[in-house]
Structures are given as C-alpha cells and as structure tokens.
Scaffold this motif. Structure first.
Motif, mmCIF file in Angstrom:
data_model
loop_
_atom_site.group_PDB
_atom_site.id
_atom_site.type_symbol
_atom_site.label_atom_id
_atom_site.label_comp_id
_atom_site.label_asym_id
_atom_site.label_seq_id
_atom_site.Cartn_x
_atom_site.Cartn_y
_atom_site.Cartn_z
ATOM 1 N N ASN A 3 0.852 -1.190 0.000
ATOM 2 C CA ASN A 3 0.000 0.000 0.000
ATOM 3 C C ASN A 3 0.889 1.242 0.000
ATOM 4 O O ASN A 3 1.713 1.424 0.895
ATOM 5 N N ALA A 4 0.734 2.103 -0.969
ATOM 6 C CA ALA A 4 1.574 3.294 -1.097
ATOM 7 C C ALA A 4 1.167 4.411 -0.147
ATOM 8 O O ALA A 4 1.852 5.416 -0.044
ATOM 9 N N VAL A 5 0.074 4.252 0.560
ATOM 10 C CA VAL A 5 -0.398 5.288 1.471
ATOM 11 C C VAL A 5 0.030 4.941 2.888
ATOM 12 O O VAL A 5 -0.223 3.839 3.378
ATOM 13 N N ASP A 6 0.670 5.892 3.553
ATOM 14 C CA ASP A 6 1.061 5.710 4.946
ATOM 15 C C ASP A 6 -0.135 6.069 5.816
ATOM 16 O O ASP A 6 -0.405 7.240 6.073
ATOM 17 N N LEU A 7 -0.864 5.069 6.265
ATOM 18 C CA LEU A 7 -2.081 5.298 7.033
ATOM 19 C C LEU A 7 -1.808 5.918 8.396
ATOM 20 O O LEU A 7 -2.689 6.552 8.969
ATOM 21 N N THR A 8 -0.592 5.785 8.909
ATOM 22 C CA THR A 8 -0.279 6.405 10.194
ATOM 23 C C THR A 8 -0.307 7.929 10.096
ATOM 24 O O THR A 8 -0.494 8.610 11.098
ATOM 25 N N ALA A 9 -0.164 8.468 8.906
ATOM 26 C CA ALA A 9 -0.220 9.921 8.728
ATOM 27 C C ALA A 9 -1.609 10.468 9.040
ATOM 28 O O ALA A 9 -1.767 11.644 9.332
ATOM 29 N N GLY A 27 -4.168 9.918 -5.935
ATOM 30 C CA GLY A 27 -3.065 9.493 -6.779
ATOM 31 C C GLY A 27 -2.408 10.696 -7.422
ATOM 32 O O GLY A 27 -2.810 11.838 -7.180
ATOM 33 N N ARG A 28 -1.418 10.453 -8.213
ATOM 34 C CA ARG A 28 -0.766 11.542 -8.942
ATOM 35 C C ARG A 28 -1.740 12.032 -10.008
ATOM 36 O O ARG A 28 -2.300 11.235 -10.764
ATOM 37 N N LEU A 29 -1.962 13.344 -10.042
ATOM 38 C CA LEU A 29 -2.943 13.918 -10.960
ATOM 39 C C LEU A 29 -2.323 14.072 -12.346
ATOM 40 O O LEU A 29 -1.765 15.108 -12.697
#
Length: 85
Positions: A3-9, A27-29
């Motif tokens: 998963n490319a998203v750091d959920l802890t953020a 995502g990247r726009l």
C-alpha cells in the motif's frame, strides 16, 4: 502489492462520526490516470440519486489545473480536488 499510502499519517485526526457518504480517490494527478473520466461518470451518476455521495480526489500533479476546471463547471459543486502539500 504494498500500500503506497502511509495510514499512520492520518491517525492524528482521531475517530470522527461520518455524516455523509464519500467516494475517495487519490493518486498523482496525471491525464492518463483517468480522474477526468471518474469526474464525468460521477456527475452523470449523481443526477439520478437523491442522496449522492461526495467525490473527493486528493493528489498533486501536472493535470491538477485541468481537473479543477472540470470540477468548476458542473451544475452543482459536488466534487473536491484536494491538493497534497
């Protein structure tokens, strides 16, 4: 696939009651990612819904300005393009 998203953020926000329904895309726009297709399909789909979910697109990239232009043109402001800083 990692998963490319750091959920802890997002953990500092804590739990909050959700009053509305949301569709969240991030995502990247970039044009080839198809966010413009998502926006157009969403705008067509919500016309037949009485309590439509809100669409939030988060990210940054070279297609940001074009997406904001698409979002500024709908009959109702139902889409948010959130820019990552």
């Amino acid at each position: 696939i990692h998963n490319a998203v750091d959920l802890t953020a997002f953990s500092s926000y804590g739990e909050r009651p959700i009053k509305d329904s949301y569709i969240f895309a991030f995502g990247r726009l970039e044009e080839h990612k198809g966010f413009q297709i998502l926006i157009n399909a969403y705008q067509k789909a919500i016309s037949s819904l009485s309590n439509a979910p809100k669409l939030i697109i988060a990210g940054s990239g070279p297609f940001e300005k074009q997406l904001k232009t698409i979002v500024d043109c709908p009959p109702e402001p139902t889409v948010t393009v959130a820019i990552e800083s």
